[in-house]
Design an enzyme around this catalytic site. Structure first.
Site, short mmCIF file in Angstrom:
data_model
loop_
_atom_site.label_atom_id
_atom_site.label_comp_id
_atom_site.label_asym_id
_atom_site.label_seq_id
_atom_site.Cartn_x
_atom_site.Cartn_y
_atom_site.Cartn_z
N ASP A 157 -11.40 11.06 19.62
CA ASP A 157 -10.73 9.67 20.27
C ASP A 157 -9.91 9.44 21.55
OD1 ASP A 157 -9.87 6.86 20.65
OD2 ASP A 157 -11.33 6.21 18.72
N HIS A 211 -13.85 1.43 18.67
CA HIS A 211 -14.25 2.42 18.32
C HIS A 211 -15.63 3.11 17.73
CE1 HIS A 211 -9.31 2.88 19.60
NE2 HIS A 211 -9.92 1.99 19.83
C1 UDX Z 1 -9.92 -2.83 21.06
C2 UDX Z 1 -9.75 -2.81 23.04
O1 UDX Z 1 -9.91 -4.89 23.34
C3 UDX Z 1 -11.08 -2.19 23.06
O2 UDX Z 1 -10.84 -2.73 24.74
C4 UDX Z 1 -10.66 -1.04 23.10
O3 UDX Z 1 -11.65 -0.25 24.11
C5 UDX Z 1 -10.58 -0.75 21.93
O4 UDX Z 1 -10.00 -1.45 21.05
P1 UDX Z 1 -11.90 -5.05 20.20
O5 UDX Z 1 -10.99 -5.89 19.81
O6 UDX Z 1 -12.82 -4.35 18.91
O7 UDX Z 1 -11.67 -3.32 21.12
O8 UDX Z 1 -13.23 -5.27 21.01
P2 UDX Z 1 -14.77 -4.93 21.99
O9 UDX Z 1 -14.25 -3.17 22.44
O10 UDX Z 1 -15.33 -5.34 22.72
O11 UDX Z 1 -15.27 -4.58 20.60
C6 UDX Z 1 -15.53 -5.69 19.97
C7 UDX Z 1 -16.86 -4.74 19.22
O12 UDX Z 1 -17.59 -5.32 18.33
C8 UDX Z 1 -18.35 -5.49 20.51
O13 UDX Z 1 -19.29 -3.86 20.52
C9 UDX Z 1 -18.81 -6.04 20.24
O14 UDX Z 1 -20.43 -6.30 20.20
C10 UDX Z 1 -18.30 -6.03 18.06
N1 UDX Z 1 -18.52 -7.34 17.97
C11 UDX Z 1 -17.97 -8.26 18.46
C12 UDX Z 1 -20.03 -7.34 16.74
O15 UDX Z 1 -20.65 -7.06 16.65
N2 UDX Z 1 -19.40 -8.96 16.22
C13 UDX Z 1 -18.78 -9.75 16.71
O16 UDX Z 1 -18.67 -10.84 16.23
C14 UDX Z 1 -17.90 -9.82 17.12
#
Ligand code: UDX
Length: 482
Positions: A129, A25
């Site tokens: 949000d 988020h």
């Molecule tokens: C969750 C939901 O799955 C997502 O769909 C929703 O919109 C927000 O909450 P999350 O599980 O963290 O999010 O996944 P994602 O939406 O993919 O966000 C992860 C973020 O962390 C991405 O921007 C990714 O680039 C970043 N990240 C992840 C890193 O910078 N480094 C890492 O090693 C792993």
């Protein structure tokens, strides 16, 4: 600043952006914050104290935003003791409790902005949000226009808006032993959705389920905002956006936000930077530099997913047996119990040493853009999905919870950008899918993802729909402050 300058500053619109306390988020909401700052508008960015501290400790976000004098962070308490882990499976408990703590604090914050003339106009617009709909109530109460920002996909949002239809059709609750049964009552998704593809919170025995009700209530309630912002683009989710507009007529699609920001910054010397809550281990970039073109599969399950030790080991076998090189992010807090020595066979350890590299947290956008990356095993979080599309990296989806189940169905069935492995933790299937993605079906997926990446680029380039919609949003924010 002279008197005229002070008066001019007091005329500048002022947006309060309130982000849920999770990486998926905070990332897009900070990108939106920066895009708004670039338009010369003042921004107050609100996130929990704990998250703000982590952000400032582990990223260079403070120095980045120092360039925008109208930007500042304003922490809000989450009411939890400092040593509470606030991670992994605790996120739902946190979510349940947060509104009660934060609502009065937000009200007080907005009221005090009115009293305290700190050289800024009091808040003229709240962007909340989509998970924090109480912020819309507070804004409404104080007569401040509010907009809701969805950090997840439109297809996920639309599924929640159709819960009544699912219940009326007898498709919710569904039989957990027959997850392949078709779902036919969501307009626009009649022909390809199965029970297993519905958002994970729909896997309930009773519609009164506590977590399901909370997310449903949040989603429905957020439609009371004056408008919705989606981090998506029309070519990706067009048909579902049309359906959604029947209930939420005012939608700004402005994504993919991370690429949109890069485009708007082009021509300035400012580079995009990390907004990570964990310290990024950049050593993996050096390792990637030494790997052949498109030879490495990147593995990351995002910021919240927890994996049991047994699943992890099964996955490990599949990955190593595929014989492919891999870069794997294993967050320190992501394994539910310790993996003990002896549980991993010596050949496996050799396979990892030979072909793999592991980090606790990676600079993901940079990793995906690296020429050595040829595939992404992802939990199908919405940010990860968009980042993969922009970088033209086909995906294997291993969704864990929330919107990820429906995102992954779209990735395979509608967009043809990769393979959906949901509900499977079998080493043989994992091995086969990795080989299919990296070799056997590579061309087919590259063709679709190249096409989608072009649409994404067009959307955020000057004249593109996301680009124009952001301009429209900025204009509307300015009008709200008159
Ligand atoms: C969750 C939901 O799955 C997502 O769909 C929703 O919109 C927000 O909450 P999350 O599980 O963290 O999010 O996944 P994602 O939406 O993919 O966000 C992860 C973020 O962390 C991405 O921007 C990714 O680039 C970043 N990240 C992840 C890193 O910078 N480094 C890492 O090693 C792993």
């Amino acid at each position: 600043m002279d008197h005229q300058g002070v008066v001019a500053e007091l005329e500048v619109p002022h947006v309060l952006i309130f982000s849920f306390a999770a990486q998926g988020h905070v990332n897009p909401m900070l990108k939106l914050a920066e895009l708004i700052c670039l338009a010369g508008i003042h921004v107050t960015f609100v996130v929990t104290e704990h998250t703000q501290r982590r952000l400032l400790r582990n990223s260079n976000v403070q120095s980045r935003f120092d360039r925008y004098p109208g930007f500042h962070f304003e922490p809000i308490s989450d009411g939890l003791p400092e040593d509470d882990p606030r991670s992994g499976q605790k996120v739902m408990d946190f979510f349940h409790a947060f509104g009660a703590t934060a609502k009065p604090l937000l009200r007080e914050m907005l009221v005090s902005h009115r009293r305290r003339l700190n050289g800024k106009k009091p808040v003229t617009c709240v962007i909340a949000d989509g998970f924090l709909s109480f912020a819309i109530d507070v804004a409404e109460e104080l007569g401040i226009p509010a907009i809701s920002f969805r950090t997840s996909s439109t297809c996920n949002f639309w599924a929640y808006l159709c819960v009544d239809k699912l219940v009326a059709a007898g498709e919710l609750p569904f039989d957990e032993n027959n997850l392949d049964a078709p779902i036919t009552s969501i307009p626009g998704m009649e022909h390809f959705l199965r029970c297993r593809d519905l958002p994970s919170f729909f896997r309930i025995k009773d519609v009164a389920d506590r977590d399901f009700q909370l997310i449903l209530k949040e989603t429905l309630h957020s439609t009371r905002a004056q408008a919705q912002i989606f981090n998506t683009f029309e070519e990706l989710e067009g048909p579902i956006l049309s359906q959604t507009r029947s209930q939420c007529p005012k939608i700004y699609t402005i994504g993919p936000l991370h690429d949109h920001l890069k485009i708007r910054l082009n021509g300035t010397t400012i580079q995009t930077s990390s907004t990570s809550l964990w310290k990024e281990d950049t050593s993996c970039m050096k390792w990637l530099d030494a790997q052949p073109f498109r030879s490495v599969i990147y593995v990351s399950f995002g910021s919240l997913t927890m994996v049991t030790k047994d699943k992890l080991i099964e996955f490990w076998y599949g990955l190593v047996n595929s014989g492919k090189r891999f870069l794997w992010v294993i967050r320190p807090d992501s394994v539910t119990s310790e993996v003990r020595e002896g549980q991993i066979s010596p050949e496996l350890v050799e396979g990892i040493k030979e072909r793999g590299y592991m980090v606790g947290w990676a600079p993901q956008e940079e990793v995906l853009a690296h020429q050595a990356i040829g595939g992404f095993i992802t939990h199908s979080g919405w940010n990860s999905t968009l980042e993969s599309i922009v970088s033209r990296v086909p995906m294997i989806c291993l969704p864990s919870f929330g919107d990820q189940q429906i995102n992954s169905r779209y990735v395979e069935e509608i967009w043809n950008l990769g393979l959906d492995m949901k509900d499977t933790w079998d080493r043989l299937i994992i091995e086969k899918m990795v080989k299919d993605l990296m070799d056997v079906r590579r061309e087919e997926f590259m063709k679709s993802i190249n096409q989608m990446a072009k649409f994404a680029k067009k959307a955020v380039s000057e004249g593109g729909l996301s680009y124009c919609n952001l301009d429209r949003l900025i204009e509307d924010i300015k009008l709200m402050s008159i």
